[in-house]
Enzyme design. Structure first.
Site, PDB file in Angstrom:
ATOM      1  N   PHE A  71       0.822  -1.218   0.000  1.00 48.23           N
ATOM      2  CA  PHE A  71       0.000   0.000   0.000  1.00 48.23           C
ATOM      3  C   PHE A  71       0.857   1.269   0.000  1.00 48.23           C
ATOM      4  O   PHE A  71       0.598   2.218   0.750  1.00 48.23           O
ATOM      5  CB  PHE A  71      -0.951   0.030   1.203  1.00 48.23           C
ATOM      6  CG  PHE A  71      -2.150  -0.864   1.097  1.00 48.23           C
ATOM      7  CD1 PHE A  71      -2.588  -1.366  -0.110  1.00 48.23           C
ATOM      8  CD2 PHE A  71      -2.861  -1.212   2.245  1.00 48.23           C
ATOM      9  CE1 PHE A  71      -3.701  -2.187  -0.191  1.00 48.23           C
ATOM     10  CE2 PHE A  71      -3.980  -2.038   2.172  1.00 48.23           C
ATOM     11  CZ  PHE A  71      -4.391  -2.523   0.957  1.00 48.23           C
TER      12      PHE A  71
ATOM     13  N   SER B 215      -5.323  -7.715   0.351  1.00 42.99           N
ATOM     14  CA  SER B 215      -3.913  -7.622  -0.030  1.00 42.99           C
ATOM     15  C   SER B 215      -3.092  -8.477   0.925  1.00 42.99           C
ATOM     16  O   SER B 215      -3.261  -8.394   2.145  1.00 42.99           O
ATOM     17  CB  SER B 215      -3.426  -6.178   0.031  1.00 42.99           C
ATOM     18  OG  SER B 215      -2.014  -6.135  -0.096  1.00 42.99           O
TER      19      SER B 215
ATOM     20  N   ASN C 233       0.043  -8.082   1.481  1.00 47.25           N
ATOM     21  CA  ASN C 233       1.304  -7.392   1.738  1.00 47.25           C
ATOM     22  C   ASN C 233       1.271  -6.433   2.914  1.00 47.25           C
ATOM     23  O   ASN C 233       2.241  -5.724   3.164  1.00 47.25           O
ATOM     24  CB  ASN C 233       1.736  -6.641   0.478  1.00 47.25           C
ATOM     25  CG  ASN C 233       1.934  -7.593  -0.686  1.00 47.25           C
ATOM     26  OD1 ASN C 233       2.541  -8.638  -0.534  1.00 47.25           O
ATOM     27  ND2 ASN C 233       1.388  -7.234  -1.844  1.00 47.25           N
TER      28      ASN C 233
ATOM     29  N   LYS D  44     -13.419  -6.307  -1.846  1.00 48.04           N
ATOM     30  CA  LYS D  44     -12.471  -7.094  -2.631  1.00 48.04           C
ATOM     31  C   LYS D  44     -11.926  -8.224  -1.771  1.00 48.04           C
ATOM     32  O   LYS D  44     -11.379  -7.978  -0.686  1.00 48.04           O
ATOM     33  CB  LYS D  44     -11.326  -6.206  -3.132  1.00 48.04           C
ATOM     34  CG  LYS D  44     -10.422  -6.900  -4.158  1.00 48.04           C
ATOM     35  CD  LYS D  44      -9.486  -5.901  -4.820  1.00 48.04           C
ATOM     36  CE  LYS D  44      -8.736  -6.519  -5.985  1.00 48.04           C
ATOM     37  NZ  LYS D  44      -7.910  -5.517  -6.705  1.00 48.04           N
TER      38      LYS D  44
END
Length: 347
Positions: free
Chosen positions: A114, A172, A174, A207
């Site tokens: 991000f 995500s 990460n 998502k």
């Protein structure tokens, strides 16, 4: 693809991937991108979560993290755009190198974390957006935040008035502990806070990751049905490395591109049996046939990003034209008529 685009892509693929990404965005801002405008036909026009789209091919989040190239992207063939992810505070993301091309697999691995300039800088650019385009913002959380769930609501409250939809990105791989927010109780609480912060009353999407078990997908579906979410984006990148050939295959991060196609489409098809909201299919879309397969598996629209590394922005128009031909070939008068007609092939 034009000869000039082929030369440009060849040059970019000789560079460090993240540097090439930055140069591509800069080239767009300097007017080097296609200027076709959104490609559309009566068959391709569709509506997703109340948003009228000229075609169902969207740009996935991550390409333009800081909303720097909105005007140029508005000249491309995409039917809709998503930028970000944006977090409340600016952050550098993870140390470089953090982006790898897997050319042999037509894929990429990233562990950006991000990286973005923060919601205040991004909101200024969103306020100057092209008004004739459907634009969404991917919402993220700061790595150092003590309340990651609250970060999503903070960004939506600050930026929501400037976009047509917002996406809650809890998938995500990460950002440490981010995917923990996909658990049923945590997700219910997070989405409750986000919906309460939706002062602009725009559609909010969710998502999800492709690495969820059937039980976890069912839990997500339960939350979607009760939360007021308008659509689900299926899916983000995967942690799987099954079948990869590239020497970069063991790099940490999320895998995107062609190897993700089957995994993400199966999750999409499964989710389509459990919810009534529209689904947006992402993961491995690099051709008209793959976009069509996602739609027939249950998607109302699709998004792509990694395929642009290998096919350039002209690929978007090729996919849209090819999708129109496939719909016509099979006797569908619209995208909506084709949704879910091949779902059983993926279950």
């Amino acid at each position: 693809m034009s000869a000039l685009e082929k030369i440009g892509l060849r040059a970019l693929r000789r560079m460090d991937p993240e540097m090439a990404h930055g140069l591509a965005l800069r080239g767009l801002r300097y007017g080097l991108g296609p200027k076709t405008g959104a490609l559309t036909t009566d068959r391709l026009k569709t509506t997703v979560a109340g948003l009228d789209l000229p075609n169902p091919i969207g740009l996935a989040a991550g390409f333009d993290k800081n909303a720097e190239s909105l005007a140029a992207l508005g000249d491309t063939a995409f039917g809709f755009l998503e930028v970000g992810a944006a977090t409340p505070l600016p952050q550098e993301g993870n140390p470089r190198p953090r982006l790898y091309r897997l050319t042999e697999d037509r894929a990429a691995i990233n562990r950006f974390g991000f990286n973005n300039e923060g919601m205040e800088a991004i909101a200024i650019r969103l306020a100057r957006r092209p008004k004739n385009r459907v634009l969404g913002l991917n919402l993220g959380a700061n790595k150092t935040s003590d309340d990651k769930a609250a970060d999503f609501a903070t960004v939506l409250r600050h930026c929501g008035a400037h976009v047509d939809f917002a996406t809650v990105n809890v998938s995500s791989p990460n950002t440490e502990k981010l995917r923990d927010l996909q658990g049923k109780a945590a997700l219910e609480a997070l989405l409750g806070g986000v919906m309460a912060a939706n002062d602009a009353d725009i559609p909010v999407f969710l998502k999800i990751a492709p690495d969820l078990s059937e039980t976890e997908v069912a839990d997500v579906a339960d939350v979607v049905r009760s939360s007021g979410i308008s659509a689900v984006i299926a899916t983000n990148t995967t942690l799987s490395r099954e079948g990869l050939q590239s020497p970069h295959k063991d790099q940490a991060g999320g895998l995107s591109g062609q190897p993700l196609f089957e995994r993400s489409t199966r999750v999409l098809a499964q989710l389509s049996t459990l919810v009534d909201v529209p689904l947006i299919g992402v993961g491995g879309v690099g051709s008209a046939e793959q976009a069509y397969a996602k739609i027939r598996a249950g998607a109302s629209a699709v998004q792509l990003y990694t395929a642009l590394v290998y096919g350039g922005l002209s690929l978007v128009g090729e996919i849209a034209r090819g999708l129109d031909a496939l719909l016509a070939r099979d006797g569908f008068a619209s995208v909506a008529d084709a949704i879910g007609t091949g779902r059983e092939d993926w279950l």
